[in-house]
Write a protein that holds these residues in place. Sequence first.
Motif: not given
Length: 536
Positions: A465-471, A476-481, A487-495
Amino acid sequence: MMESYLTIREILHRKHFESIEVIAGAKGLNKQVKWVHVVEVIQIKKLLNGYELILTTGLGWKKDKHLFMSLIEQLIESNASGLCLEMGTNTSSVPPEIIQKANKHKFPIIIFNKEVPFVEITQDIHSLLINRQYKMISDLESYSQQLNKKLLEINDYEDILKFLQKYLDLQIIVQFNENERMLFPDLLEEKKKKITDILKGSVTSSSQQVAKQTVQILGNKYAELIVVSETREITDYDYLLLDRTSTALAQHFLRNLFIEEKKRMEENEWMVDWLDGRHTEQDIIDFISYHQSDIRVYGGIVCVCKFHSSFKAKNMDLTYFKLLFRTAFEQHGFYIYTAEIRNQLIFILVNQRSLPNWKERMQKGFSKIKTDRSGKLNVNSLSFGVGKYVNKLNELDKSYQTAKETLFIQKNVPEESKSYYYDELQLYRIITIMNKHTDLNEMVMESLKPVIEYDKKYNGALLETLKAYLACNGSKQETAKKLFIVRQTLYHRIDKLEKLLGEKFMQPENRIILELMTVAYDYLIKMKEKQNHTTQ
């Protein structure tokens, strides 16, 4: 030249053709005849292969001119040579519209004014055709033997083409590209222009017959052998001669290429000095001018090719590979020099075209090599390293050193990030230097240890998730995709990442460090996999 076929005109001088009359299509009497059929049916189209002379009494249509016209149309469409019609019992005349149709298509209609034995006619003509086929095979073998003998004696391909021209007595052309061709015999400019227009397809001529055969070397089109006839129809025998001659030309050209390649090997020592930076710019220009007088130079680049230890290279395979590399890249604007140092082949690519698209052109060359299907080359056993592009050829030592560095760096680069090019591995160059002078693993763990340990304990996919978020630059929208998660799962991971790395982990300085360390982590994993593979 041996006549490998019969024309209708020749047949008309055979026995039983004394009392005939050509009532239509007289301009087509030079058509060749490959076989003779006796036909008394109307639906014949599917029974013909072309170049048949049809004998008939007209029983199939009798007085029905519409059926007669249908037969003529089928014969013309099937490329039959002509029609011989016995007048009398079934047919007494040929309608004007039939004659008009035949004249338009130069389709000969010959009438027998008295009864003739069709069986004797077919036996006579078929015997003659079969004898000529045997003669054709014999002559073709004789031609091939003479051609093979010439291959051992000649030094210039023109001798082969002159031999073919003398044998066929037709216009012979060898074309290397749109603007480079040789004609045998040579022609005046006006006739040359006419030939050029015909080859380009800008003009058509009913009297012109053109046959072409590609001359291939190492799977590439090297030239095209062309025959142009204005006096007669080009036959199957002509095509066979063309095929034999194109093969001989390919052998001659390939032999010359091998000789040139051997000469280049003798220049290997000079090349090594060039790669070591021991020659001046003027020395290099003089050297290039000696080999290629009209070459334009826009700088150059070095490509180092390394054979893996599992690669069993034979001399012929290496020569084939060098020829393949040369033909693949020269057609994209590079003049190639080759040097061999231990288990590496070094290619110096002198750029002859403008600078901006050099890499795009190189990629096309590599694509050609990767798709080689000769069986002489195991592409998976080759590694390529392309060094830094230099504008001055006396600075190629820099390109050579960086090409070797590229090969070294590639060994620990993940497959998805691998590149042939030095300038595309800049991040891994930095990481390689860091690994050489510091404890890279310790640096990585200082930044990523909480995330790595969390993933091991909970299988949380936080590092991914960190690699994708940085890339995705923090989108958040592009990372989830990209991760195929909601998105809810992504928000949990970013937290969770913020708790492990700190709330400011996406601020510029922290983000740069994390991006570098995630790449370094993959580099270390790849290096460890390689070490494990080596010890097994």
